[in-house]
Structures are given as structure tokens and as C-alpha cells.
Write a protein that holds these residues in place. Sequence first.
Motif, mmCIF file in Angstrom:
data_model
loop_
_atom_site.group_PDB
_atom_site.id
_atom_site.type_symbol
_atom_site.label_atom_id
_atom_site.label_comp_id
_atom_site.label_asym_id
_atom_site.label_seq_id
_atom_site.Cartn_x
_atom_site.Cartn_y
_atom_site.Cartn_z
ATOM 1 N N CYS A 126 0.965 -1.227 -0.116
ATOM 2 C CA CYS A 126 -0.011 -0.235 0.025
ATOM 3 C C CYS A 126 0.787 1.248 0.004
ATOM 4 C CB CYS A 126 -0.882 -0.006 1.093
ATOM 5 S SG CYS A 126 -1.919 -1.455 1.241
ATOM 6 N N PRO A 127 1.513 1.507 -1.141
ATOM 7 C CA PRO A 127 2.365 2.832 -1.323
ATOM 8 C C PRO A 127 1.370 4.010 -1.024
ATOM 9 C CG PRO A 127 2.099 1.889 -3.422
ATOM 10 C CD PRO A 127 1.541 0.997 -2.664
ATOM 11 N N ALA A 128 1.926 5.240 -0.634
ATOM 12 C CA ALA A 128 1.267 6.313 -0.666
ATOM 13 C C ALA A 128 0.884 6.917 -1.912
ATOM 14 C CB ALA A 128 1.988 7.455 0.259
ATOM 15 N N ILE A 183 1.661 -4.053 8.669
ATOM 16 C CA ILE A 183 2.973 -3.663 8.688
ATOM 17 C C ILE A 183 3.272 -2.165 8.177
ATOM 18 C CG2 ILE A 183 5.268 -4.462 7.571
ATOM 19 C CD1 ILE A 183 4.037 -7.175 7.208
ATOM 20 N N PHE A 184 3.791 -1.367 9.301
ATOM 21 C CA PHE A 184 4.093 0.108 8.515
ATOM 22 C C PHE A 184 5.580 0.408 8.432
ATOM 23 C CE2 PHE A 184 0.126 0.161 11.588
ATOM 24 C CZ PHE A 184 -0.696 0.952 10.696
ATOM 25 N N ILE A 185 5.755 0.695 7.437
ATOM 26 C CA ILE A 185 7.199 1.124 6.968
ATOM 27 C C ILE A 185 7.328 2.395 6.564
ATOM 28 C CG2 ILE A 185 7.329 -1.393 6.177
ATOM 29 C CD1 ILE A 185 7.462 -0.141 3.239
ATOM 30 N N LYS A 186 8.519 3.013 6.587
ATOM 31 C CA LYS A 186 9.072 4.532 6.240
ATOM 32 C C LYS A 186 9.703 4.476 4.958
ATOM 33 C CE LYS A 186 7.593 6.302 10.127
ATOM 34 N NZ LYS A 186 6.346 7.248 9.918
ATOM 35 N N ASN A 187 10.279 3.471 4.400
ATOM 36 C CA ASN A 187 11.003 3.329 3.229
ATOM 37 C C ASN A 187 10.625 1.975 2.427
ATOM 38 O OD1 ASN A 187 13.118 3.253 1.022
ATOM 39 N ND2 ASN A 187 13.423 5.433 2.057
ATOM 40 N N PRO A 189 -2.020 -5.486 5.062
ATOM 41 C CA PRO A 189 -1.577 -4.408 4.415
ATOM 42 C C PRO A 189 -0.103 -4.061 4.632
ATOM 43 C CG PRO A 189 -3.638 -4.087 5.177
ATOM 44 C CD PRO A 189 -3.120 -5.143 5.730
ATOM 45 N N VAL A 190 0.934 -3.609 3.723
ATOM 46 C CA VAL A 190 2.108 -3.137 4.020
ATOM 47 C C VAL A 190 1.811 -1.732 3.853
ATOM 48 C CG1 VAL A 190 4.507 -3.213 3.578
ATOM 49 C CG2 VAL A 190 3.149 -5.487 3.550
ATOM 50 N N VAL A 191 1.868 -0.885 4.951
ATOM 51 C CA VAL A 191 1.481 0.478 4.577
ATOM 52 C C VAL A 191 2.673 1.431 4.539
ATOM 53 C CG1 VAL A 191 0.272 2.424 5.270
ATOM 54 C CG2 VAL A 191 -0.717 0.025 5.497
ATOM 55 N N GLU A 192 3.078 2.327 3.681
ATOM 56 C CA GLU A 192 4.079 3.309 3.658
ATOM 57 C C GLU A 192 3.628 4.511 4.384
ATOM 58 O OE1 GLU A 192 6.778 5.895 0.438
ATOM 59 O OE2 GLU A 192 4.872 5.116 -0.458
ATOM 60 N N ASP A 193 4.086 4.529 5.646
ATOM 61 C CA ASP A 193 3.707 5.404 6.825
ATOM 62 C C ASP A 193 4.500 6.678 6.936
ATOM 63 O OD1 ASP A 193 2.587 6.006 9.233
ATOM 64 O OD2 ASP A 193 3.992 5.009 10.535
ATOM 65 N N VAL A 194 3.956 7.204 5.821
ATOM 66 C CA VAL A 194 4.834 8.860 5.451
ATOM 67 C C VAL A 194 3.837 10.155 5.303
ATOM 68 C CG1 VAL A 194 6.997 7.837 4.610
ATOM 69 C CG2 VAL A 194 4.927 8.283 3.073
ATOM 70 N N THR A 244 2.181 13.003 3.369
ATOM 71 C CA THR A 244 2.035 13.472 2.341
ATOM 72 C C THR A 244 2.013 14.821 2.308
ATOM 73 O OG1 THR A 244 -0.161 12.989 1.961
ATOM 74 C CG2 THR A 244 1.109 11.290 1.214
ATOM 75 N N ALA A 245 2.234 15.529 1.056
ATOM 76 C CA ALA A 245 2.092 17.158 1.028
ATOM 77 C C ALA A 245 0.680 17.423 1.138
ATOM 78 C CB ALA A 245 2.705 17.615 -0.283
ATOM 79 N N GLY A 246 0.726 18.684 2.117
ATOM 80 C CA GLY A 246 -0.509 19.247 2.204
ATOM 81 C C GLY A 246 -0.871 19.684 3.800
ATOM 82 N N SER A 247 -1.956 19.730 4.122
ATOM 83 C CA SER A 247 -1.986 20.395 5.645
ATOM 84 C C SER A 247 -2.790 19.253 6.408
ATOM 85 C CB SER A 247 -3.238 21.404 5.474
ATOM 86 O OG SER A 247 -2.774 22.525 4.450
ATOM 87 N N CYS A 248 -2.263 18.045 6.268
ATOM 88 C CA CYS A 248 -3.054 16.787 7.100
ATOM 89 C C CYS A 248 -2.621 16.729 8.645
ATOM 90 C CB CYS A 248 -3.030 15.691 6.262
ATOM 91 S SG CYS A 248 -3.622 15.524 4.427
ATOM 92 N N GLY A 249 -1.441 17.341 8.739
ATOM 93 C CA GLY A 249 -0.840 17.317 10.016
ATOM 94 C C GLY A 249 0.732 17.269 9.885
ATOM 95 N N ASN A 250 1.385 17.328 11.242
ATOM 96 C CA ASN A 250 2.585 17.192 11.308
ATOM 97 C C ASN A 250 2.918 16.128 12.162
ATOM 98 O OD1 ASN A 250 5.264 17.760 12.116
ATOM 99 N ND2 ASN A 250 5.286 19.877 11.614
ATOM 100 N N ALA A 251 3.845 15.048 11.532
ATOM 101 C CA ALA A 251 4.108 13.826 12.186
ATOM 102 C C ALA A 251 4.961 14.312 13.515
ATOM 103 C CB ALA A 251 4.756 12.868 11.434
ATOM 104 N N SER A 252 5.673 15.315 13.703
ATOM 105 C CA SER A 252 6.625 15.681 14.718
ATOM 106 C C SER A 252 5.639 16.008 15.814
ATOM 107 C CB SER A 252 7.663 16.562 14.379
ATOM 108 O OG SER A 252 6.922 17.957 13.965
ATOM 109 N N VAL A 253 4.509 16.679 15.290
ATOM 110 C CA VAL A 253 3.548 17.213 16.546
ATOM 111 C C VAL A 253 2.650 16.226 16.866
ATOM 112 C CG1 VAL A 253 1.560 18.998 17.053
ATOM 113 C CG2 VAL A 253 3.848 19.395 15.904
ATOM 114 N N TYR A 254 1.892 15.418 15.921
ATOM 115 C CA TYR A 254 0.937 14.288 16.064
ATOM 116 C C TYR A 254 1.572 13.191 15.708
ATOM 117 C CZ TYR A 254 -2.200 18.448 15.331
ATOM 118 O OH TYR A 254 -2.614 19.737 15.295
ATOM 119 N N HIS A 255 1.980 12.259 16.840
ATOM 120 C CA HIS A 255 2.886 11.284 16.925
ATOM 121 C C HIS A 255 2.326 10.063 16.152
ATOM 122 C CE1 HIS A 255 5.566 13.424 19.382
ATOM 123 N NE2 HIS A 255 4.794 13.605 20.423
#
Length: 391
Positions: free
Chosen positions: A278-280, A332-336, A299-304, A306-317
Motif C-alpha cells: 500500500c504505497p502512498a 506492517i508499517f514502513i517508512k521506506n 496491508p504493508v503501509v507506507e507510513d509517511v 504526504t504534502a498538504g495540511s493533513c498534520g505534522n508527524a512531529s507534533v501528532y505522533h
Amino acid sequence: MRLTRKRLCSTLIALYCLFSIYAAYHVFFGRSRRTQDASLRGLRKGAAPARERRGRGLYLWEHIFEGLLEPTDVTAQRREGNLVVGRTHYSFITGPAVVPGYFSVDENNVVLILNGREKAKVFYATQWLLYAQNLVQTQKLQHLAVVLLGNEHCNNEWINQFLKRNGGSVELLFIIYDSPWINNMDVFQWPLGVATYRNFPVVEANWSMLHNERPYLCNFVGTIYENSSRQALMNILKQDGNDKLCWVSAREQWQPQETNESLKNYQDALRQSDLTLCPAGVNTECYRIYEACSYGSVPVVEDVMTAGSCGNASVYHNAPLQLLKSMNAPFIFIKNWKELPAILEKEKTIILQEKIQRRKRLLHWYQNFRAELKMRFINIVESSFLKNNKG
């Protein structure tokens, strides 16, 4: 205004779900003292030359509420369904003959399920909101809520003016895709779900789905966008020859509609694969996640983010996919996608019995996920509307 018990018991909550140029869904909720006599109130008949494209209403009604529709012909101008949960009566009306002004002004409480993904859709969603807001202002309608298929970049500022906190009439907003607006007080997250607009069905698990050996380690059926992580995914699969062990069907252009053959091929890919990649896309959340769950394919989910106003991963963990993570999705969550070869190597060592147990856990989780969302939705809407009726 204080409602008498008799008045309260006859209150209906109506959901009208707008997705294409004019097409919309209707769902009605009503509390009845005699549930066996629950019936649908009459509606004015309308007409519009349009067809539904993105069926968030169908996901709510058929997959979350497990309701049925008659006639079963998806091209019918008007389809209806009825359901009773506890003492509350639910009725659903859908079809291209639904336009603003279609629902009965006798209804006291309305939830609009709107498509705000694109500019053209926002225009028609706004017409519904203006119509409903006028009913609230003239006291022909008591309460208004919205379920919104948001913009994939989460640019949903257009609806701000309609929120009650900003002087509008929308008391509750259920929004699809992550959003910094979510506060679980008047703004809640709602799942994207499966692509019902492509006729993805409600899937019933059977013995073979659970117990059979699946011939493919993984699958990816989708569009490859230039300079996207999907290109990187395809390259990584080819490097180690894993594309030969996975069901891979890539195309260069997105196709909005499925043929019977393409839908069958896609379902076969899910059914015959242990993992679904499940790529983004434009947004991290995609239909593929929920469709994989329907077939017990992890699902093997690309956990990144995306561009826009959906939130900030550093603020919303927990961002992105906060709703799924908060409900402990067994994915299964992956970053790359560079992590994928190791995942597939491990997959090769897992025996069938372990895979069977994993499928059972995933299917059980997805069933509970939908049941929990159903009860959350009912409790939030009813407690808000009925509480406010007492004031």
C-alpha cells in the motif's frame, strides 16, 4: 425547545450523502417505541442527470451498518434500505434523483455526507449546506452534522464557515483523512473505506480464504506515478526478483472505473496474496488498505506524511493514519520501501498455520473496527442531538 417524549421518539435523523454532480445518498435515523413498525417517511421526488462516483455513503450503509438496498441494481434511480438498531430506526435512500431540497422538511435532524475532494464537488456540496442551513435558520430543522470526504491534501477550509463554532449550523463534522482539526469534540475522523464507487463488494470470509495456501507473497495492482515512491517500489521488487513471487499489475494512467474483468483480477490478487503493498498516493490513506483487510491480506503501509495540511508527524505522533493506529490496526508499517526485501524474506519462512492465525486476527480486527465505528457514530450523533434538545 424542549421535546416531549413522544416527539423525541418520532424524531428522525436524516443523512444525505452527496458525491457526484448532483447524485446523493440519504440515510434516516429515527427512534421508535415499536421497532417492528419502523417505516420510512415520504420524500419529494426529484431528478438529475448524474451518476454516483465516490460512495462514502455506501461504505457507511453497507460495510459499517451492514444494511441492504433494494433494488440491488446499482444503476437504479432510487434505492432504499431499512435497519433497526436497538430502538433507533435507520433508512437509507440513494440514487441520481437526489438534489438539494429532495428530503422532507419534516425531518428534525440531518447529517449530510458530502464530497469535498475537488473544486467542482465543493460547489455542489455547498449548495446542500446552504439549503440545510436555511432550514436551520428558519427553525424547520433542529440539528445538522456532516460526514465529509475531504480533500486529499486536507485543504478543507471552505467548510469552516458552516461549522457552528464559527457561526454556522454544522454541529458535528466527521472528516475523512487526517486533519489537525480533529478534536473528538465536534470534529471526528472517519475512514476512507473501500472503493464502493468501483463496486467493491462486502466480502464474506470463507474456509478457503482462511486456510488455503496463497500462491503469492504479495500484490500490487495500481497506477505508477512518475517520480513517486511507487516507482521506487517497482524498482525494489525487480532488484531481488520478488516481482516474480508477487502479483504485480501496474499501469501508467489511473482508471476511474473497473470492468468486471479488472475487478475480478484485483479481488483475485487480494485473495491469493499474503501481503498487500500500500504505497502512498496523493494521501497516505487509500482504498487498498481496507480492501486488503476484506480478504485477510495484511496491508504493508507506507507510513509517511504526504504534502498538504493533513498534520505534522512531529507534533501528532500517530500521524498519518491516526484513526487506524489508535485502533491498533495489525498492519506492517514502513517508512521506506527499502525495508520491503527483509519483510518478504521473513515472509518466506512463515509456515501456513501461522499465516492462518494472522488472517483470522486481521479479519477479526476489521470486523471489530467497523462495529466500533458504527457504535461511535451512533453515540456521538444521538448524544449530541438529543442532549441539545434538552437545553
